[in-house]
Design an enzyme around this catalytic site. Sequence first.
Site, mmCIF file in Angstrom:
data_model
loop_
_atom_site.group_PDB
_atom_site.id
_atom_site.type_symbol
_atom_site.label_atom_id
_atom_site.label_comp_id
_atom_site.label_asym_id
_atom_site.label_seq_id
_atom_site.Cartn_x
_atom_site.Cartn_y
_atom_site.Cartn_z
ATOM 1 N N CYS A 11 35.477 9.925 18.494
ATOM 2 C CA CYS A 11 34.856 11.242 18.590
ATOM 3 C C CYS A 11 34.429 11.743 17.202
ATOM 4 O O CYS A 11 34.712 11.115 16.187
ATOM 5 C CB CYS A 11 35.834 12.240 19.217
ATOM 6 S SG CYS A 11 37.288 12.569 18.186
ATOM 7 N N CYS A 14 37.263 12.102 14.755
ATOM 8 C CA CYS A 14 37.753 10.794 14.294
ATOM 9 C C CYS A 14 36.849 10.249 13.190
ATOM 10 O O CYS A 14 37.319 9.739 12.175
ATOM 11 C CB CYS A 14 37.839 9.812 15.455
ATOM 12 S SG CYS A 14 38.977 10.328 16.758
#
Length: 78
Positions: A11, A14
């Site tokens: 994501c 991340c």
Amino acid sequence: MKQVKVLGSGCKNCETTARIITEQAQQLGVEIELEKVTDMAQIMGYGVMSTPGVVVDGQVVHAGGLPSAADVVKWLAA
């Protein structure tokens, strides 16, 4: 060389976490080997339930939300 793993689905948070770690390592002159772990079974194996998680040299140092640059510096300097 520090072994760093970013645990998460890939994501935005991340990806941002991986970027922060890379930038701080460059500024400190610390060599790292960065690995992105997206497999949920592996992530749960570290006991991380909230991503992104960060593992430095085999030890979970962060889980959930973006880490601060100051936190990253502490992990890399240790």
